[in-house]
Motif scaffolding. Structure first.
Motif, short mmCIF file in Angstrom:
data_model
loop_
_atom_site.label_atom_id
_atom_site.label_comp_id
_atom_site.label_asym_id
_atom_site.label_seq_id
_atom_site.Cartn_x
_atom_site.Cartn_y
_atom_site.Cartn_z
N MET A 1 0.85 -1.19 0.00
CA MET A 1 0.00 0.00 0.00
C MET A 1 0.89 1.24 0.00
O MET A 1 1.89 1.30 0.71
N LYS A 2 0.52 2.22 -0.82
CA LYS A 2 1.31 3.45 -0.95
C LYS A 2 0.37 4.64 -1.06
O LYS A 2 -0.69 4.55 -1.67
N ALA A 3 0.80 5.79 -0.51
CA ALA A 3 -0.02 7.00 -0.54
C ALA A 3 0.76 8.15 -1.16
O ALA A 3 1.99 8.20 -1.09
N LYS A 4 0.03 9.10 -1.76
CA LYS A 4 0.63 10.32 -2.28
C LYS A 4 -0.41 11.44 -2.23
O LYS A 4 -1.62 11.19 -2.15
N VAL A 5 0.06 12.69 -2.29
CA VAL A 5 -0.82 13.86 -2.28
C VAL A 5 -0.52 14.70 -3.52
O VAL A 5 0.58 14.64 -4.07
N THR B 1 -5.83 16.47 -2.55
CA THR B 1 -6.30 15.14 -2.95
C THR B 1 -5.28 14.10 -2.51
O THR B 1 -4.11 14.16 -2.87
N TYR B 2 -5.74 13.17 -1.69
CA TYR B 2 -4.90 12.10 -1.13
C TYR B 2 -5.26 10.81 -1.85
O TYR B 2 -6.40 10.34 -1.80
N THR B 3 -4.28 10.24 -2.56
CA THR B 3 -4.51 9.02 -3.33
C THR B 3 -3.84 7.84 -2.65
O THR B 3 -2.64 7.87 -2.37
N LEU B 4 -4.60 6.80 -2.39
CA LEU B 4 -4.11 5.59 -1.73
C LEU B 4 -4.21 4.43 -2.70
O LEU B 4 -5.29 4.14 -3.22
N SER B 5 -3.08 3.77 -2.96
CA SER B 5 -3.05 2.62 -3.88
C SER B 5 -2.73 1.36 -3.10
O SER B 5 -1.73 1.30 -2.35
N ILE B 6 -3.57 0.35 -3.28
CA ILE B 6 -3.34 -0.97 -2.67
C ILE B 6 -3.00 -1.94 -3.80
O ILE B 6 -3.77 -2.08 -4.75
N PHE B 7 -1.85 -2.59 -3.70
CA PHE B 7 -1.40 -3.52 -4.72
C PHE B 7 -1.65 -4.95 -4.24
O PHE B 7 -1.28 -5.31 -3.12
N ASP B 8 -2.25 -5.75 -5.11
CA ASP B 8 -2.70 -7.08 -4.72
C ASP B 8 -2.30 -8.10 -5.77
O ASP B 8 -2.72 -8.01 -6.92
N ALA B 9 -1.50 -9.09 -5.35
CA ALA B 9 -1.14 -10.20 -6.24
C ALA B 9 -1.50 -11.53 -5.61
O ALA B 9 -0.94 -12.57 -5.98
N TRP C 1 -7.37 17.55 10.94
CA TRP C 1 -7.79 17.23 9.58
C TRP C 1 -9.29 16.99 9.49
O TRP C 1 -9.89 16.45 10.42
N ILE C 2 -9.86 17.38 8.35
CA ILE C 2 -11.20 16.94 7.95
C ILE C 2 -11.00 16.05 6.72
O ILE C 2 -10.32 16.45 5.77
N ILE C 3 -11.59 14.87 6.74
CA ILE C 3 -11.34 13.88 5.69
C ILE C 3 -12.67 13.46 5.07
O ILE C 3 -13.61 13.09 5.78
N ARG C 4 -12.74 13.49 3.74
CA ARG C 4 -13.93 13.05 3.00
C ARG C 4 -13.50 12.12 1.86
O ARG C 4 -12.48 12.36 1.22
N ARG D 1 -3.13 -6.48 -9.26
CA ARG D 1 -4.30 -5.61 -9.23
C ARG D 1 -4.01 -4.40 -8.36
O ARG D 1 -3.54 -4.54 -7.23
N GLU D 2 -4.28 -3.20 -8.91
CA GLU D 2 -4.09 -1.97 -8.15
C GLU D 2 -5.46 -1.35 -7.84
O GLU D 2 -6.21 -1.02 -8.74
N ILE D 3 -5.76 -1.23 -6.56
CA ILE D 3 -7.01 -0.65 -6.10
C ILE D 3 -6.71 0.78 -5.65
O ILE D 3 -5.94 0.98 -4.71
N VAL D 4 -7.32 1.76 -6.33
CA VAL D 4 -7.02 3.17 -6.06
C VAL D 4 -8.21 3.82 -5.35
O VAL D 4 -9.34 3.78 -5.85
N LEU D 5 -7.95 4.40 -4.19
CA LEU D 5 -8.96 5.13 -3.43
C LEU D 5 -8.49 6.58 -3.28
O LEU D 5 -7.31 6.83 -3.04
N GLN D 6 -9.42 7.53 -3.40
CA GLN D 6 -9.08 8.93 -3.26
C GLN D 6 -9.88 9.58 -2.14
O GLN D 6 -11.05 9.26 -1.93
N TYR D 7 -9.21 10.50 -1.45
CA TYR D 7 -9.83 11.22 -0.34
C TYR D 7 -9.50 12.71 -0.47
O TYR D 7 -8.45 13.08 -1.00
N ALA D 8 -10.42 13.53 0.01
CA ALA D 8 -10.17 14.96 0.12
C ALA D 8 -9.78 15.25 1.56
O ALA D 8 -10.54 14.96 2.49
N LEU D 9 -8.59 15.81 1.75
CA LEU D 9 -8.10 16.15 3.08
C LEU D 9 -8.03 17.67 3.21
O LEU D 9 -7.54 18.36 2.30
N PHE D 10 -8.51 18.19 4.34
CA PHE D 10 -8.53 19.63 4.58
C PHE D 10 -7.73 19.91 5.86
O PHE D 10 -8.21 19.64 6.97
#
Length: 596
Positions: free
Chosen positions: A143-147, A159-167, A185-188, A206-215
């Motif tokens: 799992m890896k995160a970036k902004v 925008t906070y992007t979280l990628s989960i890698f699954d093999a 923080w406020i997180i949505r 398989r890469e599962i990408v989730l995005q969050y708005a961080l304030f």
């Protein structure tokens, strides 16, 4: 002397037995991929004990998932040996070289073990690097995160992007943010997870990408919250082919992690994303004393209801004003204020807000309906509305403007004097005036004392007493009059049709309004019912909409001089009421199967 020799022999036997005891630690796999579980086995050989090993030192670098124990007794050639074993399920908290410290059992101690925890992120994301291990030791999850912005303004969306890698067939719930301070923080969440597939080092991942708005809620150096994902993957039982054979040995048993049956074993996975340091900028001086609204775009627009209204003296007209901002949440939107206008009374209702996701962006909208009632004829100007905001893309303050609008007001039909407005619809405005509206004219108490000035002093006293007595009787009558009785608590009306008809005939307009909005909120649960306009629109009946307009005209009119036909209103409402009741009956084909 004999007793001394016997005691010495017994002591030597026990010393030899104690010296023969060993306490050893082993692991079932090393190296181990980051986030995956392995087994630490602690074995006490040639001895018995009622105490358990102290495993608290493991909490520093590992997460303990389970602890099980078993006793093994063997008799070979008449010689008996006994050992006790503890199996501990562990997941390392970080990659690299991690040491399992020496653990103690009474006076015994195990040797430390150096674990090589493979960097799953590097192995699963870099196609240029060769796998650090193969087979069961090859990392299968990461799992890896970036902004998108490491230097935002305070309260600006990043925008906070979280990628989960699954093999390896990963399953689990949504990742969890771990905040040390909830006020930072406020997180949505932004939209639904996206799934991509790629091939790295010959493996399909398989890469599962989730995005969050961080304030960020404060300026300065601020780290994003850590993120943890807890899931599992399944391996087949011994009878079937297990693609990850060797991951767990027999010592671990079916009680190690989760559930195990004849088909598969559930194996836990814990993935972590480390915090990311940001440099959050404070509110710039260029914003002045304006409300802080750090957005990417702001729009201000309005629509009349109806679309092309005819302005008549004393008749209510509604205008819906919308404030739409991209990159902020609903509680960041400022209040919309309205300047006063000659010949117009204004009654803003309580605003409604909503936050949605539009093409991957957080968008918030505030809607406020402003009711205008002309109190004069001729030309009038609806003042402009301005909302200051700060453009985070350009770094400059801007204004969203709703231009002023000129209107022409027609005189009231058959009325040369303007209709004054004093009452408010509490469903359209902040609750400030809760007394009931009555067709009875206000009592003028100043006339009696004025007339009494022409009488001698002794007679004045009697006149004052008589006036006060009559006034008390009148007020008591008004308070106890059935038509002005306190309306029932919301949702407590048993027969809306009868209750509303009664209020319409008695011209109890406020009670009528409250009953209508209460009924409509229950009759149309999928619609927002905040005021009489919402009731009319929800009904979809043109005749009923006209009657609602007539009700609003009377509700706002100070002297109740607007036309009111209770039978016409009751007829229109009865039509809508029966239509809705018929619809409910048609939908309820089957009775409830369960009763709460």
């Amino acid at each position: 002397m004999k007793k001394f020799v016997l005691a010495l022999i017994v002591s030597l036997i026990f010393s030899f037995s104690a010296g023969a005891q060993t306490f050893e630690a082993t692991v079932n796999r090393n190296p181990v991929p980051q986030g995956e579980a392995f087994i630490l086995s602690l074995v006490l050989k040639d001895g018995q004990t009622n105490i358990t090993p102290d495993i608290s030192p493991l909490n520093k670098d590992f997460k303990v998932y389970s602890v099980s124990n078993a006793t093994n007794i063997q008799i070979i050639n008449g010689k008996r040996s006994e050992s006790k074993q503890w199996d501990i399920g562990l997941i390392a908290n970080k990659s690299g070289e991690v040491e399992i410290p020496a653990l103690t059992l009474g006076n015994l101690s195990s040797a430390p073990i150096k674990m090589n925890v493979l960097d799953a992120n590097q192995a699963l994301q870099s196609s240029s690097s060769a796998p650090a291990a193969s087979g069961a030791d090859a990392p299968k999850f990461a799992m890896k995160a970036k902004v998108d912005n490491k230097v935002p303004y305070v309260q600006q969306q990043i925008t906070y992007t979280l990628s989960i890698f699954d093999a390896g067939g990963l399953q689990g719930l949504e990742p969890q943010f771990i905040q040390e301070n909830q006020d930072d923080w406020i997180i949505r969440g932004i939209g639904e997870p996206q799934v991509k597939t790629k091939v790295v080092n010959g493996r399909s991942i398989r890469e599962i990408v989730l995005q969050y708005a961080l304030f960020p809620q404060k300026s300065g150096v601020l780290k994003t919250p850590a993120v943890r994902f807890e899931g599992f993957y399944l391996t087949k039982g011994k009878r079937g082919h297990d693609p990850f054979a060797g991951l767990f040995d027999d010592a671990f048993g079916s009680s190690a992690f989760g559930f195990a049956d004849m088909f598969a074993t559930r194996n836990p996975i814990v993935l972590n994303a480390e915090p990311i340091a940001l440099n959050v900028k404070p509110i710039p001086a260029a914003n002045g004393n304006n409300w802080w609204l750090p957005a990417e775009n702001v729009e201000l627009y309005a629509e009349w209801d109806p679309a092309r209204p005819v302005f008549k003296e004393g008749e209510a007209v509604t205008r819906n004003i919308y404030l739409k901002a991209q990159g902020v949440i609903e509680n960041q939107l400022p209040n919309i204020t309205f300047s006063e206008s000659a010949k117009l009374k204004q009654y803003p209702e309580k605003p409604a807000t909503e936050t949605v996701v539009d093409n991957g962006h957080i968008v918030s909208v505030k809607k406020i309906a402003n009711v205008y009632i002309p109190n004069g004829s001729g030309e009038a100007v609806i003042p402009a509305v301005e909302i200051p905001w700060f453009n985070v893309l350009t770094g400059k303050p801007e204004k969203a403007v709703l231009p002023a609008e000129k209107i022409v007001i027609s005189p009231a039909a058959g009325n040369t004097e303007s209709a004054a407005v004093s009452r408010r619809d509490n469903n359209l405005l902040p609750a400030q005036d809760n007394e009931q509206i009555s067709p009875v004219e206000p009592v003028q108490t100043s006339a009696a004392p004025a007339a009494a000035q022409d009488f001698p002093g002794s007679i004045k006293i009697y006149l004052y007493i008589a006036a006060a007595f009559v006034l008390g009787i009148l007020l008591t009558y008004l308070m106890l009059r059935p038509g002005l009785a306190k309306e029932p608590e919301k949702g407590k009306i048993k027969n809306y049709l009868s209750y509303i008809a009664k209020a319409a005939r008695k011209k109890d307009f406020r009670i009528l309004r409250d009953a209508l909005t209460d009924w409509a909120a229950q009759a149309y649960p999928d619609k927002k019912i905040l005021n009489l306009k919402d009731v009319a629109q929800a009904s979809g009946d043109k005749d009923f909409e006209k009657e609602i307009q007539s009700l609003m005209n009377n509700l706002y009119a100070e002297k109740n001089n607007a036309k009111w036909n209770p039978e016409s209103f009751i007829k229109a409402f009865e039509k809508v009421y029966k239509k809705h009741a018929k619809h409910i009956k048609k939908d309820a084909v089957l009775p409830d199967l369960y009763h709460m």
